[in-house]
Structures are given as structure tokens and as C-alpha cells.
Design a protein around this motif. Structure first.
Motif, PDB file in Angstrom:
ATOM      1  N   GLU A 145     -12.790 -60.146 100.343  1.00  0.00           N
ATOM      2  CA  GLU A 145     -14.212 -60.225 100.706  1.00  0.00           C
ATOM      3  C   GLU A 145     -14.617 -59.048 101.600  1.00  0.00           C
ATOM      4  OE1 GLU A 145     -17.748 -62.262  99.913  1.00  0.00           O
ATOM      5  OE2 GLU A 145     -15.749 -62.481  99.045  1.00  0.00           O
ATOM      6  N   ASP A 146     -13.701 -58.657 102.502  1.00  0.00           N
ATOM      7  CA  ASP A 146     -13.969 -57.514 103.381  1.00  0.00           C
ATOM      8  C   ASP A 146     -14.239 -56.241 102.583  1.00  0.00           C
ATOM      9  OD1 ASP A 146     -13.553 -59.146 105.482  1.00  0.00           O
ATOM     10  OD2 ASP A 146     -11.714 -58.186 106.212  1.00  0.00           O
ATOM     11  N   ALA A 147     -13.493 -56.088 101.508  1.00  0.00           N
ATOM     12  CA  ALA A 147     -13.636 -54.888 100.686  1.00  0.00           C
ATOM     13  C   ALA A 147     -15.008 -54.866 100.016  1.00  0.00           C
ATOM     14  CB  ALA A 147     -12.529 -54.827  99.636  1.00  0.00           C
ATOM     15  N   LEU A 148     -15.499 -56.056  99.658  1.00  0.00           N
ATOM     16  CA  LEU A 148     -16.831 -56.142  99.047  1.00  0.00           C
ATOM     17  C   LEU A 148     -17.907 -55.743 100.061  1.00  0.00           C
ATOM     18  CD1 LEU A 148     -16.664 -59.479  97.002  1.00  0.00           C
ATOM     19  CD2 LEU A 148     -16.403 -57.144  96.168  1.00  0.00           C
ATOM     20  N   ALA A 149     -17.737 -56.217 101.295  1.00  0.00           N
ATOM     21  CA  ALA A 149     -18.700 -55.884 102.348  1.00  0.00           C
ATOM     22  C   ALA A 149     -18.700 -54.383 102.619  1.00  0.00           C
ATOM     23  CB  ALA A 149     -18.378 -56.662 103.626  1.00  0.00           C
ATOM     24  N   LEU A 150     -17.502 -53.816 102.605  1.00  0.00           N
ATOM     25  CA  LEU A 150     -17.367 -52.378 102.837  1.00  0.00           C
ATOM     26  C   LEU A 150     -18.032 -51.588 101.710  1.00  0.00           C
ATOM     27  CD1 LEU A 150     -15.965 -50.688 105.037  1.00  0.00           C
ATOM     28  CD2 LEU A 150     -14.036 -50.421 103.477  1.00  0.00           C
ATOM     29  N   LEU A 151     -17.824 -52.062 100.498  1.00  0.00           N
ATOM     30  CA  LEU A 151     -18.429 -51.409  99.337  1.00  0.00           C
ATOM     31  C   LEU A 151     -19.952 -51.431  99.451  1.00  0.00           C
ATOM     32  CD1 LEU A 151     -17.476 -51.640  95.632  1.00  0.00           C
ATOM     33  CD2 LEU A 151     -19.799 -52.208  96.283  1.00  0.00           C
ATOM     34  N   ALA A 152     -20.501 -52.591  99.819  1.00  0.00           N
ATOM     35  CA  ALA A 152     -21.956 -52.708  99.957  1.00  0.00           C
ATOM     36  C   ALA A 152     -22.482 -51.749 101.023  1.00  0.00           C
ATOM     37  CB  ALA A 152     -22.342 -54.144 100.284  1.00  0.00           C
ATOM     38  N   ALA A 153     -21.703 -51.597 102.108  1.00  0.00           N
ATOM     39  CA  ALA A 153     -22.110 -50.676 103.176  1.00  0.00           C
ATOM     40  C   ALA A 153     -22.095 -49.234 102.672  1.00  0.00           C
ATOM     41  CB  ALA A 153     -21.187 -50.830 104.386  1.00  0.00           C
ATOM     42  N   ARG A 154     -21.082 -48.910 101.859  1.00  0.00           N
ATOM     43  CA  ARG A 154     -21.006 -47.553 101.295  1.00  0.00           C
ATOM     44  C   ARG A 154     -22.186 -47.281 100.372  1.00  0.00           C
ATOM     45  NH1 ARG A 154     -15.449 -45.957  98.544  1.00  0.00           N
ATOM     46  NH2 ARG A 154     -16.689 -44.118  98.064  1.00  0.00           N
ATOM     47  N   VAL A 155     -22.540 -48.298  99.592  1.00  0.00           N
ATOM     48  CA  VAL A 155     -23.671 -48.145  98.672  1.00  0.00           C
ATOM     49  C   VAL A 155     -24.957 -47.903  99.469  1.00  0.00           C
ATOM     50  CG1 VAL A 155     -25.118 -49.371  97.000  1.00  0.00           C
ATOM     51  CG2 VAL A 155     -22.624 -49.463  96.803  1.00  0.00           C
ATOM     52  N   GLU A 156     -25.128 -48.681 100.536  1.00  0.00           N
ATOM     53  CA  GLU A 156     -26.334 -48.499 101.348  1.00  0.00           C
ATOM     54  C   GLU A 156     -26.374 -47.108 101.979  1.00  0.00           C
ATOM     55  OE1 GLU A 156     -27.201 -51.512 104.245  1.00  0.00           O
ATOM     56  OE2 GLU A 156     -28.958 -50.412 104.982  1.00  0.00           O
ATOM     57  N   ASP A 157     -25.230 -46.663 102.504  1.00  0.00           N
ATOM     58  CA  ASP A 157     -25.166 -45.328 103.102  1.00  0.00           C
ATOM     59  C   ASP A 157     -25.538 -44.251 102.091  1.00  0.00           C
ATOM     60  OD1 ASP A 157     -24.435 -46.400 105.491  1.00  0.00           O
ATOM     61  OD2 ASP A 157     -22.312 -45.863 105.351  1.00  0.00           O
ATOM     62  N   ALA A 158     -24.978 -44.390 100.888  1.00  0.00           N
ATOM     63  CA  ALA A 158     -25.242 -43.395  99.846  1.00  0.00           C
ATOM     64  C   ALA A 158     -26.723 -43.365  99.500  1.00  0.00           C
ATOM     65  CB  ALA A 158     -24.409 -43.701  98.605  1.00  0.00           C
ATOM     66  N   ILE A 159     -27.323 -44.543  99.443  1.00  0.00           N
ATOM     67  CA  ILE A 159     -28.738 -44.626  99.089  1.00  0.00           C
ATOM     68  C   ILE A 159     -29.611 -44.071 100.218  1.00  0.00           C
ATOM     69  CG2 ILE A 159     -30.621 -46.249  98.745  1.00  0.00           C
ATOM     70  CD1 ILE A 159     -28.624 -47.873  97.027  1.00  0.00           C
ATOM     71  N   CYS A 184     -15.582 -58.977  90.037  1.00  0.00           N
ATOM     72  CA  CYS A 184     -14.242 -58.990  90.631  1.00  0.00           C
ATOM     73  C   CYS A 184     -13.524 -60.328  90.444  1.00  0.00           C
ATOM     74  CB  CYS A 184     -14.311 -58.678  92.127  1.00  0.00           C
ATOM     75  SG  CYS A 184     -14.753 -56.972  92.478  1.00  0.00           S
ATOM     76  N   GLN A 185     -14.112 -61.234  89.689  1.00  0.00           N
ATOM     77  CA  GLN A 185     -13.496 -62.544  89.509  1.00  0.00           C
ATOM     78  C   GLN A 185     -12.057 -62.446  89.008  1.00  0.00           C
ATOM     79  OE1 GLN A 185     -15.650 -65.359  86.960  1.00  0.00           O
ATOM     80  NE2 GLN A 185     -16.974 -65.765  88.734  1.00  0.00           N
ATOM     81  N   GLY A 186     -11.147 -63.111  89.723  1.00  0.00           N
ATOM     82  CA  GLY A 186      -9.743 -63.106  89.318  1.00  0.00           C
ATOM     83  C   GLY A 186      -9.003 -61.835  89.689  1.00  0.00           C
ATOM     84  N   ARG A 187      -9.691 -60.917  90.330  1.00  0.00           N
ATOM     85  CA  ARG A 187      -9.054 -59.661  90.734  1.00  0.00           C
ATOM     86  C   ARG A 187      -8.644 -59.736  92.198  1.00  0.00           C
ATOM     87  NH1 ARG A 187      -6.815 -57.202  87.261  1.00  0.00           N
ATOM     88  NH2 ARG A 187      -6.870 -55.320  88.547  1.00  0.00           N
ATOM     89  N   PRO A 188      -7.605 -58.986  92.561  1.00  0.00           N
ATOM     90  CA  PRO A 188      -7.148 -59.033  93.968  1.00  0.00           C
ATOM     91  C   PRO A 188      -8.044 -58.206  94.891  1.00  0.00           C
ATOM     92  CG  PRO A 188      -5.797 -57.497  92.724  1.00  0.00           C
ATOM     93  CD  PRO A 188      -6.766 -58.103  91.733  1.00  0.00           C
ATOM     94  N   VAL A 189      -9.278 -58.658  95.038  1.00  0.00           N
ATOM     95  CA  VAL A 189     -10.236 -57.933  95.881  1.00  0.00           C
ATOM     96  C   VAL A 189     -10.681 -58.836  97.032  1.00  0.00           C
ATOM     97  CG1 VAL A 189     -12.515 -56.840  95.965  1.00  0.00           C
ATOM     98  CG2 VAL A 189     -11.050 -56.502  93.961  1.00  0.00           C
ATOM     99  N   VAL A 219     -10.258 -51.045  89.114  1.00  0.00           N
ATOM    100  CA  VAL A 219     -10.686 -50.400  87.872  1.00  0.00           C
ATOM    101  C   VAL A 219     -11.111 -51.417  86.799  1.00  0.00           C
ATOM    102  CG1 VAL A 219      -8.485 -50.135  86.668  1.00  0.00           C
ATOM    103  CG2 VAL A 219     -10.188 -48.309  86.562  1.00  0.00           C
ATOM    104  N   VAL A 220     -10.497 -52.597  86.842  1.00  0.00           N
ATOM    105  CA  VAL A 220     -10.895 -53.633  85.868  1.00  0.00           C
ATOM    106  C   VAL A 220     -12.293 -54.160  86.196  1.00  0.00           C
ATOM    107  CG1 VAL A 220     -10.385 -55.943  84.988  1.00  0.00           C
ATOM    108  CG2 VAL A 220      -8.534 -54.289  85.289  1.00  0.00           C
ATOM    109  N   ALA A 221     -12.520 -54.431  87.473  1.00  0.00           N
ATOM    110  CA  ALA A 221     -13.848 -54.885  87.900  1.00  0.00           C
ATOM    111  C   ALA A 221     -14.885 -53.809  87.581  1.00  0.00           C
ATOM    112  CB  ALA A 221     -13.851 -55.190  89.396  1.00  0.00           C
ATOM    113  N   TYR A 222     -14.481 -52.564  87.765  1.00  0.00           N
ATOM    114  CA  TYR A 222     -15.380 -51.455  87.452  1.00  0.00           C
ATOM    115  C   TYR A 222     -15.790 -51.469  85.981  1.00  0.00           C
ATOM    116  CZ  TYR A 222     -16.723 -46.803  86.007  1.00  0.00           C
ATOM    117  OH  TYR A 222     -17.379 -45.753  85.418  1.00  0.00           O
ATOM    118  N   LEU A 223     -14.796 -51.645  85.104  1.00  0.00           N
ATOM    119  CA  LEU A 223     -15.085 -51.658  83.669  1.00  0.00           C
ATOM    120  C   LEU A 223     -16.026 -52.803  83.306  1.00  0.00           C
ATOM    121  CD1 LEU A 223     -11.929 -50.840  81.506  1.00  0.00           C
ATOM    122  CD2 LEU A 223     -14.171 -49.722  81.464  1.00  0.00           C
ATOM    123  N   ARG A 224     -15.785 -53.960  83.915  1.00  0.00           N
ATOM    124  CA  ARG A 224     -16.674 -55.105  83.656  1.00  0.00           C
ATOM    125  C   ARG A 224     -18.098 -54.787  84.082  1.00  0.00           C
ATOM    126  NH1 ARG A 224     -12.941 -59.523  86.672  1.00  0.00           N
ATOM    127  NH2 ARG A 224     -11.481 -60.016  84.991  1.00  0.00           N
TER     128      ARG A 224
END
Ligand SMILES: [Zn+2]
Length: 193
Positions: free
Chosen positions: A99-113, A92-97, A139-144
Motif C-alpha cells: 500500500e505504501d508503494a501505491l501512495a508513493l506512486l500517487a505522490a510521484r504522479v502528482e509531482d510530475a503533473i 495490482c490485484q494479486g501482485r506483491p505491491v 511490470v504485470v500491473a503495468y501491462l494490465r
């Protein structure tokens, strides 16, 4: 890449079968015998009925399922949201993301797992679980992330991914040794070729 090289050097013994050693709460005998064990209705903990070999009394313990990530080398490591966040943050470097969104994403990943019900997850599947929420986030961070995780080798790989993104799906190509039978919850991944 998340669990590719780092190692704690600690490989916990497998205690899933009989649980950890539990002291009798009545007579303080240092060990007890498991007479029954079952998952809680949510499937994320195990309730064990135990019997003390010394005084014969019975008691119950509830053990929460710990998640461990199995690296390609076979080494087990505790699942860590912080690791998800740091891996995704790089993408996500240089992307408008935020920190809260990253934490939320990690929580979603854990839930899914956790929803998968498997206490030991191959590192590849952790990466796979990151793809969908990351695509929704940026979507850019995703592609990376996808280009590294799936080891894109050519423009054609990027083209295929971008075509799939435009169509609103995610390709499953190059998903590191993932087999057909262990697809995640339906609808999370849309094969596109
Ligand atoms: Zn006892």
C-alpha cells in the motif's frame, strides 16, 4: 478510466484570472482589486498584490495552485491522489505491491503533473503520468493498466508493449488523443516504433 464516469456534479467557476474574492484585512471591505500577480519561483503558487477600493490600502495574498482534471466530457474535477491509488490498486490485484508503494506512486504522479505547470490536466495525461512509475513498480500491473488505458485490442498490441518493455522503454501508441507537442519531461517516454 480514472475520471471516465464518476462525477461530483460540481463545476467550479474559473477564478484563475483575478483570484477569489478577498476581504480587506484593514477595513473589512468585502472585496479587493488585484493590482499585480505573479507565480512564485517554484511555480506552484500565485502571489497577488491587492488594493482595497474602500480604504486604498494594499496587501498580498498567496494562492496555491489547485490541480483539476478535465474529463473527456469537459467536466472538471479536483485532482485526487486517492483516485490514482484506487485505479492503480485494481491493476495490482494479486501482485506483491505494498500500500505504501501505491501512495508513493500517487505522490510521484502528482509531482510530475505539478511540474508541468498546468493547473488543468486532461484525464488522459493523468493516465499517461501513471504509466512510467507503475512500470518501475510492477511490470504485470503495468501491462494490465496500459491495456485498459490505451485500449489494447489485439495480441499484437500486447506483443508490441512487451517488446518495448524488454527493450526498456514504453510505447506511446494509443495514448488517447495525446499530441506530439505535449510530451512530458524528456526521457520519461521512449517511442519505440
Ligand atoms: Zn480596506
Amino acid at each position: 478510466m480514472l475520471w471516465g464516469t464518476a462525477s461530483t456534479g460540481v463545476d467550479k467557476p474559473d477564478v484563475a484570472e483575478r483570484g477569489t474574492t478577498v476581504r480587506c484585512p484593514f477595513c473589512r471591505h468585502p472585496d479587493s482589486r488585484v493590482v499585480d500577480s505573479r507565480e512564485t519561483s517554484e511555480g506552484d503558487a500565485i502571489r497577488r498584490r491587492r488594493s482595497c477600493p474602500e480604504c486604498g490600502r494594499r496587501f498580498t495574498t498567496v494562492e496555491e495552485m489547485s490541480l483539476s482534471v478535465v474529463k473527456r466530457s469537459g467536466v472538471h474535477e479536483p485532482f485526487s491522489r486517492a483516485k490514482i491509488v484506487s485505479g492503480v490498486r485494481k491493476a495490482c490485484q494479486g501482485r506483491p505491491v505494498e500500500e505504501d508503494a501505491l501512495a508513493l506512486l500517487a505522490a510521484r504522479v502528482e509531482d510530475a503533473i505539478r511540474a508541468g505547470g498546468n493547473p488543468e490536466i486532461p484525464a488522459d495525461e493523468v493516465g499517461l503520468a501513471i504509466l512510467e512509475p507503475l512500470r518501475e513498480l510492477d511490470v504485470v500491473a503495468y501491462l494490465r493498466f496500459a491495456s485498459v488505458y490505451r485500449a489494447f485490442e489485439s495480441l499484437a498490441d500486447f506483443e508490441a508493449e512487451i517488446t518495448a518493455l524488454r527493450a526498456g522503454g514504453v510505447t506511446t501508441a494509443h495514448a488517447g488523443g495525446r499530441s506530439e507537442h505535449d510530451t512530458g519531461p524528456p526521457g520519461r517516454l521512449i517511442p519505440s516504433r
